[in-house]
Enzyme design. Sequence first.
Site, mmCIF file in Angstrom:
data_model
loop_
_atom_site.group_PDB
_atom_site.id
_atom_site.type_symbol
_atom_site.label_atom_id
_atom_site.label_comp_id
_atom_site.label_asym_id
_atom_site.label_seq_id
_atom_site.Cartn_x
_atom_site.Cartn_y
_atom_site.Cartn_z
ATOM 1 N N ARG A 173 43.003 31.879 40.546
ATOM 2 C CA ARG A 173 42.179 31.880 39.159
ATOM 3 C C ARG A 173 43.930 31.593 38.256
ATOM 4 O O ARG A 173 44.169 31.994 36.930
ATOM 5 C CB ARG A 173 42.445 33.545 38.869
ATOM 6 C CG ARG A 173 43.184 34.761 39.273
ATOM 7 C CD ARG A 173 41.963 35.705 39.677
ATOM 8 N NE ARG A 173 41.832 36.432 38.591
ATOM 9 C CZ ARG A 173 42.101 36.609 37.398
ATOM 10 N NH1 ARG A 173 43.251 36.941 37.115
ATOM 11 N NH2 ARG A 173 41.079 36.883 36.295
ATOM 12 N N ASP A 211 45.869 40.608 32.339
ATOM 13 C CA ASP A 211 45.715 41.012 33.177
ATOM 14 C C ASP A 211 46.848 42.347 33.385
ATOM 15 O O ASP A 211 47.704 42.007 33.624
ATOM 16 C CB ASP A 211 45.832 40.098 34.547
ATOM 17 C CG ASP A 211 44.295 39.694 34.720
ATOM 18 O OD1 ASP A 211 43.341 39.895 33.965
ATOM 19 O OD2 ASP A 211 43.937 38.445 34.667
#
Length: 252
Positions: free
Chosen positions: A158, A173
């Site tokens: 990712r 995040d």
Amino acid sequence: MRIHILTIFPDMFNGPFQHSIVQRAVNAGIIDIKIHDIRKYASDKHNSVDDYQFGGGPGMIMMPQPIFDNVEGILAELTQLELASTRVILTSPQGKLLNQKTVKLFSKQSNIVIICGHYEGVDERVREHLITDDVSIGDYVLTGGEIAAMVLTDAMTRLIPGVVGTEASIEGDSITSGLLQHPIFTRSNTFRDWNVPEVLLSGNHGKIEQWRRRQSLDRTLRNRPDLLVEANLTEDDRAYLRSLGYRDANYS
Ligand code: SAM
């Protein structure tokens, strides 16, 4: 990036990489995942990959020869340039604890080789003479390194540019941003009498940002106060943390 995973249970990987973002990255040719069956490198007719422990002790130990042959076969195919950008990682509860910083470093390599241990683990000569990194995914003991290899592969994938839609979603995040993420909500506004905080419906972006930042600080203070020591904090953040009772040597 090419990720090689060495395992004695290759079938465990049927599934985890065939969904969602990892599958899309494979289909788009951004990553290539190769699962190697260590047993194919066994040198006897029984395909043995493990043996008893010298000195006595419980459980079986994975033999060095099949693992060395498998890894060296992979490395022999690489150019000098690729070799300079290759990590050979042993999964082990004895390794350095994996964190986002290490994942980011690994995600920039051209080749990653992950060795999954099993039973009592692998012969120490693998650790001493073959690997570049010894990695643990947490302070607990798994049955084998396969799940650790899946965790590492997912986390690296990712971070590779082009895999996740917007860079902003990665930067915001938890952990990556230095703090834990603020609470997030979607429709409907009211679910079982529980309302979405008014401020998120206000359309006032300044107030929304301030609310999110404070929620982030609040949550980090409660769940991961250790992160605050390294976090990039503004004077406003510090004042808010002090109002919550947080005292740190750096700015108390
Ligand atoms: N006896 C070993 C020790 O004390 O270090 C533990 C062996 S464990 C049962 C078997 C395999 O699971 C390990 O060789 C490793 O590949 C994997 N494993 C277990 N816990 C792990 C962890 N926290 N992180 C990464 N891999 C782990």
